[in-house]
Design a protein around this motif. Sequence first.
Motif, PDB file in Angstrom:
ATOM      1  N   SER A  90       0.656  -1.061   0.018  1.00 49.76           N
ATOM      2  CA  SER A  90      -0.155   0.161  -0.234  1.00 49.76           C
ATOM      3  C   SER A  90       0.918   1.227  -0.141  1.00 49.76           C
ATOM      4  CB  SER A  90      -0.799  -0.009   1.179  1.00 49.76           C
ATOM      5  OG  SER A  90      -1.837  -1.148   0.996  1.00 49.76           O
ATOM      6  N   ASP A  91       1.860   1.207   0.636  1.00 54.52           N
ATOM      7  CA  ASP A  91       2.854   2.400   0.462  1.00 54.52           C
ATOM      8  C   ASP A  91       3.442   2.594  -0.669  1.00 54.52           C
ATOM      9  OD1 ASP A  91       2.530   2.988   3.401  1.00 54.52           O
ATOM     10  OD2 ASP A  91       4.537   1.819   4.090  1.00 54.52           O
ATOM     11  N   TRP A  92       3.586   1.696  -1.273  1.00 57.12           N
ATOM     12  CA  TRP A  92       4.213   1.657  -2.673  1.00 57.12           C
ATOM     13  C   TRP A  92       3.074   2.295  -3.509  1.00 57.12           C
ATOM     14  CZ3 TRP A  92       2.867  -0.127  -7.367  1.00 57.12           C
ATOM     15  CH2 TRP A  92       3.669   0.054  -8.596  1.00 57.12           C
ATOM     16  N   VAL A  93       2.005   1.794  -3.457  1.00 58.13           N
ATOM     17  CA  VAL A  93       0.829   2.222  -4.319  1.00 58.13           C
ATOM     18  C   VAL A  93       0.647   3.682  -4.050  1.00 58.13           C
ATOM     19  CG1 VAL A  93      -1.765   1.971  -4.603  1.00 58.13           C
ATOM     20  CG2 VAL A  93      -0.328  -0.083  -4.473  1.00 58.13           C
ATOM     21  N   LEU A  94       0.786   4.014  -2.933  1.00 53.35           N
ATOM     22  CA  LEU A  94       0.553   5.495  -2.449  1.00 53.35           C
ATOM     23  C   LEU A  94       1.587   6.241  -3.071  1.00 53.35           C
ATOM     24  CD1 LEU A  94      -0.338   5.499   1.409  1.00 53.35           C
ATOM     25  CD2 LEU A  94      -1.596   6.997  -0.344  1.00 53.35           C
ATOM     26  N   GLN A  95       2.653   6.007  -3.105  1.00 54.02           N
ATOM     27  CA  GLN A  95       3.937   6.789  -3.675  1.00 54.02           C
ATOM     28  C   GLN A  95       3.837   6.715  -5.196  1.00 54.02           C
ATOM     29  OE1 GLN A  95       5.769   8.603  -2.092  1.00 54.02           O
ATOM     30  NE2 GLN A  95       5.004   8.135  -0.042  1.00 54.02           N
ATOM     31  N   GLU A  96       3.573   5.457  -5.872  1.00 53.67           N
ATOM     32  CA  GLU A  96       3.703   5.445  -7.199  1.00 53.67           C
ATOM     33  C   GLU A  96       2.245   6.175  -7.830  1.00 53.67           C
ATOM     34  OE1 GLU A  96       5.429   4.928  -9.514  1.00 53.67           O
ATOM     35  OE2 GLU A  96       4.564   4.650 -11.163  1.00 53.67           O
ATOM     36  N   GLY A  97       1.236   6.066  -7.048  1.00 61.86           N
ATOM     37  CA  GLY A  97       0.012   6.672  -7.529  1.00 61.86           C
ATOM     38  C   GLY A  97       0.127   8.452  -7.619  1.00 61.86           C
ATOM     39  N   CYS A  98       0.820   8.789  -6.438  1.00 61.66           N
ATOM     40  CA  CYS A  98       0.870  10.196  -6.389  1.00 61.66           C
ATOM     41  C   CYS A  98       1.992  10.720  -7.349  1.00 61.66           C
ATOM     42  CB  CYS A  98       1.345  10.533  -4.820  1.00 61.66           C
ATOM     43  SG  CYS A  98      -0.228  10.297  -3.750  1.00 61.66           S
ATOM     44  N   ARG A  99       3.172  10.034  -7.475  1.00 60.37           N
ATOM     45  CA  ARG A  99       4.058  10.268  -8.611  1.00 60.37           C
ATOM     46  C   ARG A  99       3.353  10.444  -9.844  1.00 60.37           C
ATOM     47  NH1 ARG A  99       7.197   8.316 -12.490  1.00 60.37           N
ATOM     48  NH2 ARG A  99       6.238   6.445 -12.211  1.00 60.37           N
ATOM     49  N   GLN A 100       2.459   9.601 -10.151  1.00 59.87           N
ATOM     50  CA  GLN A 100       1.995   9.545 -11.547  1.00 59.87           C
ATOM     51  C   GLN A 100       0.960  10.778 -11.584  1.00 59.87           C
ATOM     52  OE1 GLN A 100       2.517   7.772 -14.458  1.00 59.87           O
ATOM     53  NE2 GLN A 100       1.331   9.293 -15.170  1.00 59.87           N
ATOM     54  N   LEU A 101       0.107  10.969 -10.602  1.00 59.27           N
ATOM     55  CA  LEU A 101      -0.854  12.049 -10.650  1.00 59.27           C
ATOM     56  C   LEU A 101      -0.086  13.216 -10.639  1.00 59.27           C
ATOM     57  CD1 LEU A 101      -3.977  12.484 -10.514  1.00 59.27           C
ATOM     58  CD2 LEU A 101      -3.563  13.108  -8.108  1.00 59.27           C
ATOM     59  N   ALA A 102       0.876  13.592 -10.117  1.00 67.27           N
ATOM     60  CA  ALA A 102       1.654  14.701 -10.264  1.00 67.27           C
ATOM     61  C   ALA A 102       2.210  15.137 -11.715  1.00 67.27           C
ATOM     62  CB  ALA A 102       2.488  14.835  -9.386  1.00 67.27           C
ATOM     63  N   LEU A 103       2.494  14.106 -12.392  1.00 66.23           N
ATOM     64  CA  LEU A 103       2.767  13.946 -13.594  1.00 66.23           C
ATOM     65  C   LEU A 103       1.677  14.433 -14.647  1.00 66.23           C
ATOM     66  CD1 LEU A 103       5.082  10.792 -14.328  1.00 66.23           C
ATOM     67  CD2 LEU A 103       5.885  13.386 -14.091  1.00 66.23           C
ATOM     68  N   TRP A 104       0.399  14.025 -14.409  1.00 64.13           N
ATOM     69  CA  TRP A 104      -0.697  14.238 -15.205  1.00 64.13           C
ATOM     70  C   TRP A 104      -1.132  15.634 -14.845  1.00 64.13           C
ATOM     71  CZ3 TRP A 104      -3.137   8.891 -13.636  1.00 64.13           C
ATOM     72  CH2 TRP A 104      -3.103   7.924 -14.500  1.00 64.13           C
ATOM     73  N   ALA A 137       1.660  15.104  -0.489  1.00 68.19           N
ATOM     74  CA  ALA A 137       2.313  16.260  -0.011  1.00 68.19           C
ATOM     75  C   ALA A 137       3.757  16.244  -0.794  1.00 68.19           C
ATOM     76  CB  ALA A 137       2.534  16.451   1.308  1.00 68.19           C
ATOM     77  N   ARG A 138       4.203  15.020  -0.698  1.00 68.09           N
ATOM     78  CA  ARG A 138       5.527  14.685  -1.306  1.00 68.09           C
ATOM     79  C   ARG A 138       5.807  15.053  -2.586  1.00 68.09           C
ATOM     80  NH1 ARG A 138       8.574   9.015  -0.994  1.00 68.09           N
ATOM     81  NH2 ARG A 138      10.092   9.255  -2.527  1.00 68.09           N
ATOM     82  N   HIS A 139       4.549  14.933  -3.423  1.00 71.77           N
ATOM     83  CA  HIS A 139       4.548  15.149  -4.786  1.00 71.77           C
ATOM     84  C   HIS A 139       4.002  16.366  -5.275  1.00 71.77           C
ATOM     85  CE1 HIS A 139       6.225  11.020  -5.708  1.00 71.77           C
ATOM     86  NE2 HIS A 139       5.620  10.624  -4.602  1.00 71.77           N
ATOM     87  N   GLY A 140       3.766  17.217  -4.269  1.00 71.47           N
ATOM     88  CA  GLY A 140       3.162  18.581  -4.686  1.00 71.47           C
ATOM     89  C   GLY A 140       1.756  18.550  -4.900  1.00 71.47           C
ATOM     90  N   ILE A 141       1.080  17.583  -4.405  1.00 75.09           N
ATOM     91  CA  ILE A 141      -0.547  17.580  -4.812  1.00 75.09           C
ATOM     92  C   ILE A 141      -1.449  17.785  -3.494  1.00 75.09           C
ATOM     93  CG2 ILE A 141      -2.301  15.753  -5.282  1.00 75.09           C
ATOM     94  CD1 ILE A 141       0.102  14.157  -6.596  1.00 75.09           C
ATOM     95  N   GLY A 142      -2.367  18.279  -3.836  1.00 72.17           N
ATOM     96  CA  GLY A 142      -3.393  18.706  -2.634  1.00 72.17           C
ATOM     97  C   GLY A 142      -3.938  17.430  -2.020  1.00 72.17           C
ATOM     98  N   CYS A 143      -4.412  17.119  -0.696  1.00 70.70           N
ATOM     99  CA  CYS A 143      -4.722  16.019  -0.391  1.00 70.70           C
ATOM    100  C   CYS A 143      -6.395  15.815  -0.926  1.00 70.70           C
ATOM    101  CB  CYS A 143      -4.889  15.956   1.214  1.00 70.70           C
ATOM    102  SG  CYS A 143      -3.514  15.675   2.071  1.00 70.70           S
ATOM    103  N   ASP A 144      -7.041  16.830  -1.315  1.00 67.87           N
ATOM    104  CA  ASP A 144      -8.370  16.746  -1.991  1.00 67.87           C
ATOM    105  C   ASP A 144      -8.211  16.223  -3.272  1.00 67.87           C
ATOM    106  OD1 ASP A 144      -7.044  18.862  -2.976  1.00 67.87           O
ATOM    107  OD2 ASP A 144      -8.729  19.671  -3.526  1.00 67.87           O
ATOM    108  N   ARG A 145      -7.208  15.815  -3.743  1.00 75.39           N
ATOM    109  CA  ARG A 145      -6.924  15.143  -5.024  1.00 75.39           C
ATOM    110  C   ARG A 145      -6.997  13.486  -4.883  1.00 75.39           C
ATOM    111  NH1 ARG A 145      -9.151  17.743  -8.799  1.00 75.39           N
ATOM    112  NH2 ARG A 145     -10.371  18.078  -6.810  1.00 75.39           N
ATOM    113  N   LEU A 146      -6.813  13.029  -3.642  1.00 76.77           N
ATOM    114  CA  LEU A 146      -6.909  11.850  -3.404  1.00 76.77           C
ATOM    115  C   LEU A 146      -7.891  11.237  -2.707  1.00 76.77           C
ATOM    116  CD1 LEU A 146      -4.447   9.978  -3.404  1.00 76.77           C
ATOM    117  CD2 LEU A 146      -3.949  10.200  -0.964  1.00 76.77           C
TER     118      LEU A 146
END
Length: 275
Positions: A90-104, A137-146
């Motif tokens: 789950s940690d990996w999914v959180l990191q990888e998902g947020c990394r990708q969302l930041a790219l989008w 936060a680490r990927h510069g995305i707002g929590c409300d995007r999750l």
Amino acid sequence: VKNAGKNSFGFYSPHMSEARRERLSLENDLQLAIERREFVLHYQPQFSQRSGQMIGMEALLRWQHPRLGLLAPGGFIALAEETGLICRISDWVLQEGCRQLALWHADGHRHLRLALNLSARDFERKDLLERVVAAPARHGIGCDRLEIEITESLLLDDAEDVIATVRQLRQHGVRVAIDDFGMRYSSLNYLRRFPVSSIKIDQSFVRDLGRDQGAASIIHAIVGIAEGFGLHLIAEGVESEEQARRLADLGCEDMQGYYFGRPLPADEVLEWATP
Ligand code: C2E
Ligand code: CA
Ligand code: CA
Ligand code: CA
């Protein structure tokens, strides 16, 4: 073998010991899968019928197993939950998902949200809240995007800790959806205690739409529940235009399913959907 007790079958049956060896070897592989970078996320778009806009993506886990090929979660999530490995996954999914969302987001798809699935085991962790909140936060995305998707069974345990965690997630702006809604439980009382933000109509009701009137009645009722509780509503497993139309007629505007798009790797999923 017969009547020799619960465990004896496993000792004497070649079939069972084969299955056990399989399980052990899969468990070993699972231990190593993260560092070997064998997990991948596929993404399935969520659409708003009214605006015609893509509103989000659900991240769905896949395991590129070296011998067995690409495995769907049905083949390993249960094992990951039993062994507790799910928390690292789950940690990996959180990191990888947020990394990708930041790219989008950086690509101009700023409105996109990311939904991801957590297990009951994840909610046993004392640091779940911090981990969830830290990832965007680490990927510069707002929590409300999750958006975190959880199943009804977790809410039915009625544990104070789970209620507290859901409330804190919401206070940080993280959305919380009840997945597979309507499937298992007839009691809706827990909705009063859990400050969730969305419910996701289980795909079985969508599948039966048009086949039996009961499914439409249940969806009609769920639309009323969502309105009454002020919850966002989305249907999943939408496979045909007819299902999409019936859902819209029943008042469910947001949808996800093969009709709109299958889960795909990140680089393929946005190809046909421009901002
Ligand atoms: P779910 O969260 O209910 O996800 C929906 C499942 O339905 C996905 O299967 C998806 O590929 C599939 N699906 C989507 N659209 C349609 C459609 O139109 N028709 C049909 N028949 N199926 C559709 P998938 O990817 O095999 O995932 C199965 C389950 O595994 C998920 O069910 C979820 O409970 C779990 N899962 C997936 N990813 C993760 C994860 O990262 N962590 C955890 N803990 N569980 C996950
Ligand atoms: Ca889900
Ligand atoms: Ca679901
Ligand atoms: Ca499910």
